[in-house]
Design a protein around this motif. Structure first.
Motif, PDB file in Angstrom:
ATOM      1  N   LYS A   1       0.835  -1.204   0.000  1.00 43.51           N
ATOM      2  CA  LYS A   1       0.000   0.000   0.000  1.00 43.51           C
ATOM      3  C   LYS A   1       0.867   1.250   0.000  1.00 43.51           C
ATOM      4  CE  LYS A   1      -4.098  -1.897   2.211  1.00 43.51           C
ATOM      5  NZ  LYS A   1      -5.025  -1.803   3.333  1.00 43.51           N
ATOM      6  N   ASP A   2       1.960   1.220   0.760  1.00 39.85           N
ATOM      7  CA  ASP A   2       2.859   2.374   0.802  1.00 39.85           C
ATOM      8  C   ASP A   2       3.498   2.635  -0.563  1.00 39.85           C
ATOM      9  OD1 ASP A   2       2.364   2.943   3.467  1.00 39.85           O
ATOM     10  OD2 ASP A   2       4.103   1.811   4.193  1.00 39.85           O
TER      11      ASP A   2
ATOM     12  N   LYS B   1       2.180   1.868  -3.446  1.00 39.22           N
ATOM     13  CA  LYS B   1       1.116   2.406  -4.305  1.00 39.22           C
ATOM     14  C   LYS B   1       0.873   3.879  -3.994  1.00 39.22           C
ATOM     15  CE  LYS B   1      -1.129  -2.049  -4.996  1.00 39.22           C
ATOM     16  NZ  LYS B   1      -2.281  -2.887  -4.713  1.00 39.22           N
ATOM     17  N   LYS B   2       0.958   4.250  -2.714  1.00 41.71           N
ATOM     18  CA  LYS B   2       0.828   5.659  -2.336  1.00 41.71           C
ATOM     19  C   LYS B   2       1.989   6.474  -2.892  1.00 41.71           C
ATOM     20  CE  LYS B   2      -1.752   5.014   1.951  1.00 41.71           C
ATOM     21  NZ  LYS B   2      -1.722   5.142   3.417  1.00 41.71           N
ATOM     22  N   GLU B   3       3.167   5.872  -2.890  1.00 42.06           N
ATOM     23  CA  GLU B   3       4.348   6.546  -3.444  1.00 42.06           C
ATOM     24  C   GLU B   3       4.166   6.820  -4.940  1.00 42.06           C
ATOM     25  OE1 GLU B   3       9.213   5.971  -3.522  1.00 42.06           O
ATOM     26  OE2 GLU B   3       7.976   4.496  -2.470  1.00 42.06           O
TER      27      GLU B   3
END
Length: 75
Positions: free
Chosen positions: A11-12, A14-16
């Motif tokens: 998820k991190d 993808k946020k990046e």
């Protein structure tokens, strides 16, 4: 991009990725010149295919991205 995005991204990560696109938009608005997210190793190059992952992204001026023309450029 969807086919080149590996399912194992966190998820991190993808946020990046989303952050790259947000940053390109902010730069475009601030500088009044179009910035784009570029894949360092193209998703569909002639000799290789990169992935849609944070470590394969960079922000370039749109005109620089067009000059790169779907090629891996060593800098």
């Amino acid at each position: 991009k969807l086919k080149a995005t590996p399912p194992w991204l966190t998820k991190d990560q993808k946020k990046e990725i989303a952050g790259f696109y947000k940053s390109a938009k902010i730069r475009s608005d601030f500088h009044e010149e179009k910035f784009e997210v570029d894949h360092i190793e193209p998703l569909c190059g002639k000799t290789s295919c990169g992935l849609h992952v944070p470590w394969n992204l960079q922000i370039l001026l749109a005109k620089e991205n067009r000059m790169k023309n779907n090629k891996l450029v060593n800098t």
